[in-house]
Structure formats: C-alpha cells, structure tokens
Write a protein that holds these residues in place. Structure first.
Motif, PDB file in Angstrom:
ATOM      1  N   ASN A  92       0.849  -1.201   0.000  1.00  0.00           N
ATOM      2  CA  ASN A  92       0.000   0.000   0.000  1.00  0.00           C
ATOM      3  C   ASN A  92       0.878   1.242   0.000  1.00  0.00           C
ATOM      4  N   HIS A  93       0.626   2.144  -0.938  1.00  0.00           N
ATOM      5  CA  HIS A  93       1.433   3.352  -1.069  1.00  0.00           C
ATOM      6  C   HIS A  93       0.707   4.526  -0.416  1.00  0.00           C
ATOM      7  N   THR A  94       1.428   5.255   0.408  1.00  0.00           N
ATOM      8  CA  THR A  94       0.782   6.318   1.189  1.00  0.00           C
ATOM      9  C   THR A  94       1.550   7.639   1.157  1.00  0.00           C
ATOM     10  N   LYS A  95       2.437   7.821   0.201  1.00  0.00           N
ATOM     11  CA  LYS A  95       3.241   9.042   0.173  1.00  0.00           C
ATOM     12  C   LYS A  95       2.339  10.264   0.014  1.00  0.00           C
ATOM     13  N   LYS A  96       2.545  11.255   0.853  1.00  0.00           N
ATOM     14  CA  LYS A  96       1.705  12.455   0.830  1.00  0.00           C
ATOM     15  C   LYS A  96       2.463  13.696   0.370  1.00  0.00           C
ATOM     16  N   ASP A  97       3.748  13.752   0.598  1.00  0.00           N
ATOM     17  CA  ASP A  97       4.540  14.927   0.229  1.00  0.00           C
ATOM     18  C   ASP A  97       4.929  14.825  -1.243  1.00  0.00           C
ATOM     19  N   ILE A  98       4.102  15.389  -2.104  1.00  0.00           N
ATOM     20  CA  ILE A  98       4.324  15.258  -3.543  1.00  0.00           C
ATOM     21  C   ILE A  98       4.431  16.630  -4.198  1.00  0.00           C
ATOM     22  N   LYS A  99       5.344  16.720  -5.155  1.00  0.00           N
ATOM     23  CA  LYS A  99       5.539  17.959  -5.914  1.00  0.00           C
ATOM     24  C   LYS A  99       5.243  17.779  -7.395  1.00  0.00           C
ATOM     25  N   ARG A 100       5.594  16.601  -7.924  1.00  0.00           N
ATOM     26  CA  ARG A 100       5.415  16.329  -9.355  1.00  0.00           C
ATOM     27  C   ARG A 100       4.718  14.982  -9.516  1.00  0.00           C
ATOM     28  N   VAL A 101       3.578  14.989 -10.194  1.00  0.00           N
ATOM     29  CA  VAL A 101       2.800  13.762 -10.341  1.00  0.00           C
ATOM     30  C   VAL A 101       2.351  13.575 -11.788  1.00  0.00           C
ATOM     31  N   LEU A 102       2.064  12.337 -12.122  1.00  0.00           N
ATOM     32  CA  LEU A 102       1.421  12.014 -13.398  1.00  0.00           C
ATOM     33  C   LEU A 102       0.040  11.449 -13.101  1.00  0.00           C
ATOM     34  N   LEU A 103      -0.900  11.742 -13.984  1.00  0.00           N
ATOM     35  CA  LEU A 103      -2.252  11.224 -13.859  1.00  0.00           C
ATOM     36  C   LEU A 103      -2.635  10.570 -15.179  1.00  0.00           C
ATOM     37  N   LEU A 104      -2.982   9.292 -15.140  1.00  0.00           N
ATOM     38  CA  LEU A 104      -3.277   8.537 -16.358  1.00  0.00           C
ATOM     39  C   LEU A 104      -4.778   8.301 -16.480  1.00  0.00           C
ATOM     40  N   ASP A 105      -5.339   8.806 -17.561  1.00  0.00           N
ATOM     41  CA  ASP A 105      -6.767   8.689 -17.816  1.00  0.00           C
ATOM     42  C   ASP A 105      -7.022   7.556 -18.809  1.00  0.00           C
ATOM     43  N   ASP A 106      -7.321   6.376 -18.273  1.00  0.00           N
ATOM     44  CA  ASP A 106      -7.689   5.195 -19.086  1.00  0.00           C
ATOM     45  C   ASP A 106      -6.615   4.791 -20.092  1.00  0.00           C
ATOM     46  N   VAL A 107      -5.355   4.864 -19.729  1.00  0.00           N
ATOM     47  CA  VAL A 107      -4.287   4.350 -20.600  1.00  0.00           C
ATOM     48  C   VAL A 107      -4.387   2.827 -20.590  1.00  0.00           C
ATOM     49  N   GLN A 108      -4.590   2.248 -21.760  1.00  0.00           N
ATOM     50  CA  GLN A 108      -4.999   0.844 -21.853  1.00  0.00           C
ATOM     51  C   GLN A 108      -3.860  -0.164 -22.011  1.00  0.00           C
ATOM     52  N   ASP A 109      -2.827   0.216 -22.710  1.00  0.00           N
ATOM     53  CA  ASP A 109      -1.789  -0.752 -23.045  1.00  0.00           C
ATOM     54  C   ASP A 109      -0.838  -0.976 -21.871  1.00  0.00           C
ATOM     55  N   GLY A 196       1.089  18.680 -11.943  1.00  0.00           N
ATOM     56  CA  GLY A 196       0.690  17.356 -12.393  1.00  0.00           C
ATOM     57  C   GLY A 196       0.468  17.372 -13.891  1.00  0.00           C
ATOM     58  N   ILE A 197       0.737  16.244 -14.531  1.00  0.00           N
ATOM     59  CA  ILE A 197       0.522  16.110 -15.975  1.00  0.00           C
ATOM     60  C   ILE A 197      -0.486  14.991 -16.208  1.00  0.00           C
ATOM     61  N   VAL A 198      -1.548  15.307 -16.940  1.00  0.00           N
ATOM     62  CA  VAL A 198      -2.555  14.299 -17.285  1.00  0.00           C
ATOM     63  C   VAL A 198      -2.264  13.768 -18.683  1.00  0.00           C
ATOM     64  N   LEU A 199      -2.265  12.436 -18.812  1.00  0.00           N
ATOM     65  CA  LEU A 199      -2.081  11.762 -20.100  1.00  0.00           C
ATOM     66  C   LEU A 199      -3.281  10.867 -20.351  1.00  0.00           C
ATOM     67  N   GLY A 200      -3.737  10.833 -21.610  1.00  0.00           N
ATOM     68  CA  GLY A 200      -4.997  10.166 -21.886  1.00  0.00           C
ATOM     69  C   GLY A 200      -4.912   8.856 -22.648  1.00  0.00           C
ATOM     70  N   HIS A 201      -6.056   8.309 -22.883  1.00  0.00           N
ATOM     71  CA  HIS A 201      -6.275   7.056 -23.623  1.00  0.00           C
ATOM     72  C   HIS A 201      -5.581   7.098 -24.981  1.00  0.00           C
ATOM     73  N   GLU A 202      -5.026   5.954 -25.400  1.00  0.00           N
ATOM     74  CA  GLU A 202      -4.272   5.894 -26.650  1.00  0.00           C
ATOM     75  C   GLU A 202      -5.096   6.303 -27.872  1.00  0.00           C
ATOM     76  N   GLY A 203      -6.401   6.063 -27.846  1.00  0.00           N
ATOM     77  CA  GLY A 203      -7.226   6.364 -29.002  1.00  0.00           C
ATOM     78  C   GLY A 203      -7.872   7.731 -28.965  1.00  0.00           C
TER      79      GLY A 203
END
Length: 245
Positions: A92-109, A196-203
């Motif tokens: 279980n990951h619980t890190k709270k002190d974050i400065k740079r994050v990635l957010l993946l929106d339905d990346v399938q592969d 944070g950077i959001v990256l989306g679905h391949e299609g």
C-alpha cells in the motif's frame, strides 16, 4: 535438494493463478520474472518466494525453490523458457509529500503504462495516479516494462476527477496533454514548482470532463504527425517540465 517436477503440484497450480488479474486482486500477490526484476523486488523487500529453473543459479541471499523447466514455464507469461520467477506481495502506497505527479486517464496498453512508470521514476516524479480503467500495474507485461520502477514509485488507482480537485486544493497546477484549440506549445509553458501532468487514452485522449478540470492544456510541437505514442509523449513532457522550466 528437492526439485518440483510436476506442473500439477498444488503450490505451482496456486501460483500460476497469479497470471490472472482476478487472482492477483484476490490474494494480494503477483509474479515477476528475470534476474533483474527479482533483485529489484528483493531490494524493495516485497519478494516472498523464488522459483529457479533446474540448472540455473541466482547469486542472492534468498531461499530458492528449484523446478524443472516445464514447471517454471507454467508460471511464466513468456513464450521462451523462463529461468527465474518470483512471488511478491503488493504494498500500500501512502506518500503524501508530492511535488510532481502524473495522472493517467484510461491508458490501456500494459506496455505503455509500464514505460510511463519507468520514465516517471527516472525523472524524479513522486507519484502516479491511475484511473480505474487503466491497465493493471501488476499485469506481467506492465511489470516487465517498468524495469523495477513500480517497486520504488508511489502509485494509486483513484477517481481521477476527485483526485485532480484535491491536488488543486493543494496548489498543484494540473496540465493536460491534448491537441486542443486552447492548448499551448510545450516550449511556452511556465512550469511551477508543483504540478501534475494528465495523459490520456491511446485512441481518444483525455476525456472531456477531465480536460475541463485541467488548469492548462499543453501540446508537444511537431512538424509531421499530429500525435505521439502516449509513453513517448510522457517521456518528453516529463523531461521538459522537470528540467527545462
């Protein structure tokens, strides 16, 4: 030395079930393959069992269960003969002190998700948030593509919209990677200390609801094709926004 010779061995049959997501989710265990991944898992203190093909040796201080090649192959997702299979427990990951994050929106592969993990860890990102329909991080193909970074990088499956709102409350600016009329050239972006950077679905990319939540949209300037593979785009964005601010 006792050697497991039967693919019908009770323990082997149970471990082979971990090739399926439902059994990984049910048990909290997953498989890794290869000497590099075994060593990364051992370093991260998540390695619980180690199966080694007869005639192979692995120079680490950990109990090794010797098996015939057909037995080892039953635990492997690869077509060629495997040599080392590890059974690991999820953490279980619980890190709270974050400065740079990635957010993946339905990346399938799985390969894309794994490569993004490797990139994020390499460039010093703190955490990856994945929408619930992203590829499974513990899929064997994903694990192999991470090259061990999943053992060292914080990640969580979340409601992406709620997570973005919570990050914004912490003054973390959210950039969406999108070919959109309102998106700006990457070279023109002013990058803050926390983002944070959001990256989306391949299609179809990032869904409209998530796009509308982003503080700013950004695209990578190109001369030929309009878009890149999502893992390639992630690498460019991660590097540029981390080091070329």
């Amino acid at each position: 030395m006792q050697i497991i010779t039967s693919t019908q061995n009770k323990r082997i049959k149970e471990r082979a079930k971990l090739l399926k997501k439902k059994d990984r989710d049910k048990t909290g265990y997953f498989l890794v393959e290869g000497s590099h991944m075994i060593q990364e898992a051992l370093q991260a203190q998540v390695l619980d069992e180690l199966y080694v093909a007869e005639g192979s040796t692995l120079s680490i201080d950990f109990p090794q269960i010797v098996c015939t090649q057909p037995v080892i192959n039953r635990l492997s997702h690869q077509q060629s003969d495997a040599k080392y299979i590890g059974v690991c427990h999820k953490v279980n990951h619980t890190k709270k002190d974050i400065k740079r994050v990635l957010l993946l929106d339905d990346v399938q592969d799985p390969g894309n998700v794994g490569t993004i993990f490797r990139t994020a860890y390499s460039f010093g990102y703190d955490k990856i948030f994945l929408s619930k329909h992203c590829a499974d991080v513990y899929n064997p193909k994903t694990i192999q593509s991470t090259q061990g970074s999943l053992f060292h990088l914080d990640f969580a499956y979340v409601d992406l919209m709620e997570t973005i709102k919570n990050l914004q409350k912490q003054n973390i600016r959210i950039f969406g990677s999108a070919l959109h009329k309102d998106s700006q050239n990457l070279q023109d972006i002013v990058v803050p200390e926390t983002f944070g950077i959001v990256l989306g679905h391949e299609g179809h990319g990032i869904c409209d609801d998530i796009l509308n939540l982003c503080d700013q949209l950004v695209h990578i300037e190109m001369e030929q094709f309009e878009s890149l593979n999502v893992a390639v785009a992630a690498a460019i964005l991660c590097y540029e926004m981390r080091y070329n601010k």
